[in-house]
Design a protein around this motif. Structure first.
Motif, short mmCIF file in Angstrom:
data_model
loop_
_atom_site.label_atom_id
_atom_site.label_comp_id
_atom_site.label_asym_id
_atom_site.label_seq_id
_atom_site.Cartn_x
_atom_site.Cartn_y
_atom_site.Cartn_z
N LEU A 26 -1.57 6.65 6.25
CA LEU A 26 -1.51 5.51 5.06
C LEU A 26 -0.08 4.80 4.94
O LEU A 26 0.74 4.95 5.73
N GLY A 79 -7.03 -1.59 -2.19
CA GLY A 79 -6.99 -1.11 -0.71
C GLY A 79 -6.18 -1.82 0.37
O GLY A 79 -6.42 -1.55 1.70
N ASP A 82 -1.83 1.89 0.43
CA ASP A 82 -2.34 3.14 -0.19
C ASP A 82 -1.52 3.56 -1.52
O ASP A 82 -1.83 4.06 -2.27
N ASN A 249 -4.07 4.23 -4.13
CA ASN A 249 -5.52 3.92 -4.07
C ASN A 249 -6.31 5.23 -4.11
O ASN A 249 -6.28 6.04 -3.44
N SER A 252 -8.54 6.24 -1.18
CA SER A 252 -7.56 6.94 -0.21
C SER A 252 -7.26 8.41 -0.79
O SER A 252 -7.34 9.03 0.20
#
Length: 378
Positions: A26, A79, A82, A249, A252
């Motif tokens: 991430l 995106g 994250d 996000n 994610s």
């Protein structure tokens, strides 16, 4: 194209394949400068995520390089990153309910809640309310393709001035830098002129006499150099705090296993505590340095403090009316009452805290450990 941008800029593609369902790399878009205290705490957070996930989740921190604060909301939504500290005050139309709740930080200046550690209590109260009792907050997050993972708060805003204030009469006609709607309303209520000015421009504004005072938190006294140009710091007015949610996000988040989500929650309890505590520490450092700089640093005059508390008693109702008129929100009075009640409990919980580690345990036990990660953020 979005995935390509994300891969190139952040190296943060969630690995959701059958063989790597628990693994993710991430990115954290940090809006603070690289060598700042908040960035150091975000680096600690990245280490905590990896530790609590047994290495299945890693976080790469991009301080002020991947996205600026003004770009973070769209960047998380699309995106490009994250996770981030998302300054929702920059996006009033997207987050009206969450911004309304943040304005209720003014409540910490009331006598029963006021004190150096009030930001720790408000941070706990608002996180608990948003994560458990605010479906409208969840809807606002979801509409931006994001998940709320807690928040942190600055210390209370105080008057940092190049001119002396001996009472309420001295406020009339003064030009005072205001960081947002609450502070603008406060300035107007005392006959001062609120000046909209970014924190990065405020040092020059004070040094050149463009503004007489800034309403800023006690940590910014040192962090943005106001200590070099002001002669007076008055604590106890105008109050309120800047609340900074941490958001992720949604794709994610939902690409993670439940174990990985639990690890993220554990690390976010620490991040919320660490950021809040570092503001306390930096505020203390500034107060300790002030006498050597011949700066008068202490409580605001009694009549200013009394006026401030009267203003807040009235303004908490005004906030509900303002957000009802602008955004059709009908829960303002209910939210104010709930946060006021919650602040009583959180003030008691945090009154003796003396470290970020101790605070993190409280946030974990009282809030984060109780979240059902399997359903949260769906």
């Amino acid at each position: 194209m979005k995935m390509t941008i994300k891969t190139l800029l952040a190296g943060a593609t969630v690995l959701a394949g059958a063989g790597a369902a628990n693994a993710a790399n991430l990115s954290f878009a940090g809006g603070w400068p690289p060598n700042s205290a908040p960035t150091a705490k975000i680096e600690d957070y990245a280490k905590a995520v990896e530790e609590y996930s047994d290495g299945d989740v890693t976080v790469r921190v991009f301080p002020l390089s991947l996205l600026s604060f003004s770009e973070i909301n769209a960047g998380l939504r699309d995106g490009i990153a994250d996770v981030a500290g998302n300054l929702l005050a920059y996006f009033p139309g997207e987050y009206p309910t969450l911004n309304m709740l943040a304005e209720f930080s003014e409540l910490v200046e009331l006598e029963e809640f006021a004190g150096e550690l009030s930001s720790l209590a408000f941070t706990g109260a608002i996180m608990e309310y948003v994560m458990n009792d605010c479906p409208a907050c969840m809807d606002e997050m979801s509409a931006q393709n994001q998940v709320y993972l807690g928040a942190s708060s600055t210390t209370s805003y105080v008057l940092q001035c190049a001119v002396p204030l001996t009472g309420t009469d001295d406020l009339e006609g003064k030009r005072i830098r205001a960081a947002g709607a609450y502070w603008s309303r406060w300035a107007e209520s005392v006959g001062a002129t609120p000046v909209s000015m970014s924190v990065n421009e405020t040092l020059e504004g004070l040094s050149q006499g463009v503004v007489d005072c800034t309403m800023s938190n006690t940590a910014d006294f040192v962090n943005f150099g106001f200590i070099d140009v002001v002669d007076y710091v008055y604590v106890g007015a105008p109050g309120a705090q800047f609340n900074v949610p941490f958001t992720m996000n949604k794709d994610s988040w939902n690409g993670l296993s439940d174990d990985a989500k639990a690890a993220m929650m554990r690390a976010h309890a620490e991040l919320a505590a660490d950021i809040a505590w570092v503001y306390i520490e930096e505020g203390r450092a500034g107060r300790e340095r002030a006498p050597d700089m011949d700066i008068e640093y202490g409580p605001a005059p009694d009549d200013i403090v009394a006026m401030n508390r009267e203003f807040i008693e009235n303004d908490k109702d005004a906030i509900a009316e303002i957000y009802n008129e602008r955004f059709g929100i009908e829960t303002g009075a209910e939210a104010a009452a709930a946060l006021t009640e919650s602040l009583s409990r959180w003030t008691e919980l945090t009154k003796d805290v003396d470290s970020g580690e101790e605070l993190a345990e409280i946030y974990w036990e009282e809030i984060f450990s109780k979240i059902d990660v399997a359903s949260y953020g769906k």
